[in-house]
Design a protein around this motif. Structure first.
Motif, mmCIF file in Angstrom:
data_model
loop_
_atom_site.group_PDB
_atom_site.id
_atom_site.type_symbol
_atom_site.label_atom_id
_atom_site.label_comp_id
_atom_site.label_asym_id
_atom_site.label_seq_id
_atom_site.Cartn_x
_atom_site.Cartn_y
_atom_site.Cartn_z
ATOM 1 N N THR A 191 -8.015 8.462 -4.331
ATOM 2 C CA THR A 191 -8.569 8.199 -5.655
ATOM 3 C C THR A 191 -7.972 6.918 -6.219
ATOM 4 N N THR A 192 -8.539 6.446 -7.319
ATOM 5 C CA THR A 192 -8.050 5.206 -7.936
ATOM 6 C C THR A 192 -7.012 5.466 -9.026
ATOM 7 N N GLY A 193 -6.616 6.716 -9.217
ATOM 8 C CA GLY A 193 -5.733 7.047 -10.332
ATOM 9 C C GLY A 193 -4.422 6.290 -10.338
ATOM 10 N N ARG A 194 -3.741 6.247 -9.200
ATOM 11 C CA ARG A 194 -2.458 5.529 -9.131
ATOM 12 C C ARG A 194 -2.665 4.034 -9.378
ATOM 13 N N ALA A 195 -3.774 3.494 -8.897
ATOM 14 C CA ALA A 195 -4.082 2.076 -9.112
ATOM 15 C C ALA A 195 -4.366 1.775 -10.575
ATOM 16 N N GLU A 196 -5.026 2.705 -11.251
ATOM 17 C CA GLU A 196 -5.315 2.510 -12.680
ATOM 18 C C GLU A 196 -4.016 2.360 -13.472
ATOM 19 N N SER A 247 -4.943 -2.985 -2.278
ATOM 20 C CA SER A 247 -6.211 -3.642 -2.604
ATOM 21 C C SER A 247 -6.922 -2.925 -3.748
ATOM 22 N N VAL A 248 -6.677 -1.626 -3.884
ATOM 23 C CA VAL A 248 -7.250 -0.874 -5.001
ATOM 24 C C VAL A 248 -6.565 -1.293 -6.301
ATOM 25 N N VAL A 281 6.358 -13.718 -3.477
ATOM 26 C CA VAL A 281 6.917 -12.635 -4.276
ATOM 27 C C VAL A 281 6.474 -11.309 -3.669
ATOM 28 N N ALA A 282 7.441 -10.486 -3.273
ATOM 29 C CA ALA A 282 7.152 -9.125 -2.813
ATOM 30 C C ALA A 282 7.204 -8.231 -4.042
ATOM 31 N N TRP A 283 6.026 -7.798 -4.497
ATOM 32 C CA TRP A 283 5.921 -7.042 -5.752
ATOM 33 C C TRP A 283 5.737 -5.557 -5.466
ATOM 34 N N LEU A 284 6.834 -4.831 -5.394
ATOM 35 C CA LEU A 284 6.772 -3.373 -5.365
ATOM 36 C C LEU A 284 6.989 -2.930 -6.808
ATOM 37 N N GLY A 285 5.935 -3.082 -7.599
ATOM 38 C CA GLY A 285 6.035 -2.856 -9.033
ATOM 39 C C GLY A 285 5.343 -1.589 -9.495
ATOM 40 N N TYR A 286 4.976 -0.724 -8.556
ATOM 41 C CA TYR A 286 4.319 0.536 -8.929
ATOM 42 C C TYR A 286 4.717 1.622 -7.938
ATOM 43 N N GLU A 287 4.545 2.871 -8.350
ATOM 44 C CA GLU A 287 4.827 3.993 -7.469
ATOM 45 C C GLU A 287 3.629 4.197 -6.554
ATOM 46 N N THR A 288 3.808 3.882 -5.301
ATOM 47 C CA THR A 288 2.698 3.948 -4.355
ATOM 48 C C THR A 288 2.415 5.400 -3.975
ATOM 49 N N PRO A 289 1.170 5.695 -3.611
ATOM 50 C CA PRO A 289 0.862 7.063 -3.165
ATOM 51 C C PRO A 289 1.327 7.285 -1.738
ATOM 52 N N GLY A 290 1.460 8.536 -1.358
ATOM 53 C CA GLY A 290 1.728 8.853 0.035
ATOM 54 C C GLY A 290 0.456 8.733 0.849
ATOM 55 N N GLY A 294 0.805 -1.208 0.000
ATOM 56 C CA GLY A 294 0.000 0.000 0.000
ATOM 57 C C GLY A 294 0.838 1.257 0.000
ATOM 58 N N SER A 295 0.282 2.325 0.529
ATOM 59 C CA SER A 295 0.900 3.642 0.431
ATOM 60 C C SER A 295 2.229 3.720 1.175
ATOM 61 N N ASP A 296 3.019 4.718 0.755
ATOM 62 C CA ASP A 296 4.309 5.017 1.389
ATOM 63 C C ASP A 296 5.278 3.841 1.364
ATOM 64 N N THR A 297 5.232 3.034 0.323
ATOM 65 C CA THR A 297 6.188 1.941 0.174
ATOM 66 C C THR A 297 7.097 2.253 -1.007
ATOM 67 N N GLY A 298 8.370 2.352 -0.746
ATOM 68 C CA GLY A 298 9.390 2.574 -1.760
ATOM 69 C C GLY A 298 10.673 1.942 -1.275
ATOM 70 N N LEU A 299 11.783 2.208 -1.950
ATOM 71 C CA LEU A 299 13.037 1.595 -1.521
ATOM 72 C C LEU A 299 13.417 2.014 -0.107
ATOM 73 N N ASP A 300 13.141 3.260 0.256
ATOM 74 C CA ASP A 300 13.535 3.736 1.579
ATOM 75 C C ASP A 300 12.742 3.082 2.703
ATOM 76 N N THR A 301 11.567 2.538 2.395
ATOM 77 C CA THR A 301 10.745 1.859 3.407
ATOM 78 C C THR A 301 10.549 0.387 3.066
ATOM 79 N N TYR A 302 11.343 -0.119 2.136
ATOM 80 C CA TYR A 302 11.117 -1.467 1.619
ATOM 81 C C TYR A 302 11.289 -2.537 2.682
ATOM 82 N N ASP A 303 12.154 -2.318 3.658
ATOM 83 C CA ASP A 303 12.437 -3.367 4.643
ATOM 84 C C ASP A 303 11.183 -3.835 5.376
ATOM 85 N N ARG A 304 10.264 -2.915 5.667
ATOM 86 C CA ARG A 304 9.064 -3.333 6.397
ATOM 87 C C ARG A 304 8.170 -4.209 5.511
ATOM 88 N N PHE A 305 8.109 -3.903 4.217
ATOM 89 C CA PHE A 305 7.348 -4.729 3.277
ATOM 90 C C PHE A 305 8.019 -6.085 3.118
#
Length: 330
Positions: free
Chosen positions: A180-185, A217-218, A163-172, A128-139
């Motif tokens: 909104t669903t824009g980032r999910a689209e 989930s979106v 498989v840990a799939w951080l394959g998109y730019e998550t929203p903050g 979900g939100s706020d997941t990127g390389l800098d916070t990847y360890d928790r995921f």
């Protein structure tokens, strides 16, 4: 503990105090875009070019992305970003199995736990939100915990992978995009492509489950109609942008779970058109009328679904293993 139990239960007075501010935030997220200091862009090489990935080339693919992470770490260190350099360096460890890595911007990574090519049961985690390389360890910690749980619960002879799939730019979490669903689209086609590729690697007999946390989930809901998966679990979901499980148009079993102390319980389940933008993520997946199979997720908070020893982790493992009769219901 159920959603309505304890002093922080959904019907409790203390939680009711949050509903009006949260509803106002959903509106403010669009009407008055929130601003924050952007993180400086860290230089990194483009992703490694690995060509067609097959079961027989996975080791070479893992090595190529680890090498890319080494270079990304060097560039981040030269730029003066020691934190990102350390993250990239950890990803470059020879023990890591990276299916994808992109160190640019907030970063993307897909990591495998277990023998993917030979697995009988596979879980794909979507964050979900706020997941990127800098916070990847928790995921990553959640994916690793799930893999250990699957190994413990799997019947003899059943091989598992996560498989840990951080394959998109998550929203903050505090941003216009999260309401909104824009980032999910934009993320959904990437998830569809990944699952199609995964099915090509593992074959039709392997069971594949999507475990989708929070805003993830979106993403899963937007991709669901075209995904050949057995189970889709909505975990700590603020809504999916769909009116019901049937509206997802998937043949997968749709599950939903919410921890007793998860703040998502107080997110307004609304959807409205404001200034040409649909704000809010719609009905609660936990509601009976949504039509999901509700599983017990224990008393934990929003980040506790993969906590070792938790009811949610055990139930998610049973879902991935296809042992639906073992899943405890809320």
């Amino acid at each position: 503990m159920g959603r309505g139990s304890g002093k922080y239960g959904r019907g409790g007075g203390r939680r009711r105090w949050y509903r009006v501010p949260l509803a106002l935030f959903v509106v403010a997220a669009v009407v008055f875009p929130l601003s924050a200091a952007a993180r400086p862009r860290v230089p990194a090489p483009p992703p490694a070019q690995v060509g067609a990935v097959t079961a027989g080339t996975l080791d070479e693919v893992y090595a190529a992305h680890r090498a890319n992470a080494v270079e990304a770490s060097r560039m981040a260190a030269a730029h003066g970003d020691r934190r990102r350099a350390a993250v990239d360096r950890a990803l470059a460890d020879p023990a890591r199995s990276l299916l994808a890595f992109d160190g640019r911007g907030s970063g993307l990574v897909t990591e495998v736990f277990g023998d993917l090519a030979r697995a009988d049961r596979i879980a794909v985690l979507v964050p979900g939100s706020d997941t990127g390389l800098d916070t990847y360890d928790r995921f990553r910690a959640g994916a690793s915990a799930l893999h250990r749980q699957l190994v413990r619960q799997a019947p003899a002879g059943t091989r598992v992978a996560v498989v840990a799939w951080l394959g998109y730019e998550t929203p903050g979490t505090v941003s216009t995009a999260v309401a909104t669903t824009g980032r999910a689209e934009r993320a959904a086609p990437r998830l569809r492509e990944f699952v199609r590729w995964l099915r090509g690697i593992t074959g039709p007999d392997s069971g594949v489950s999507l475990l989708c946390h929070s805003y993830g989930s979106v993403v899963c809901a937007r991709a669901a109609a075209c995904l050949a998966v057995d189970d889709l679990a909505l975990i700590g979901s603020p809504g999916t942008g769909a009116d019901s499980a049937a509206a997802l148009r998937t043949r997968a079993r749709v599950w939903a779970g919410l921890g007793g102390d998860d703040w998502v319980a107080d997110v307004p389940h609304v959807s409205a058109d404001l200034f040409g933008t649909t704000v809010g993520l719609g009905p609660d997946p936990m509601a009976p009328e949504f039509g999901a199979r509700v599983f017990a997720a224990g008393s934990g908070g929003h980040s506790d679904y993969f906590r070792p020893g938790s009811p949610s982790l055990a139930n998610l493992a049973w879902i991935v293993l296809g042992e639906t009769s073992e899943v405890s219901r809320a």
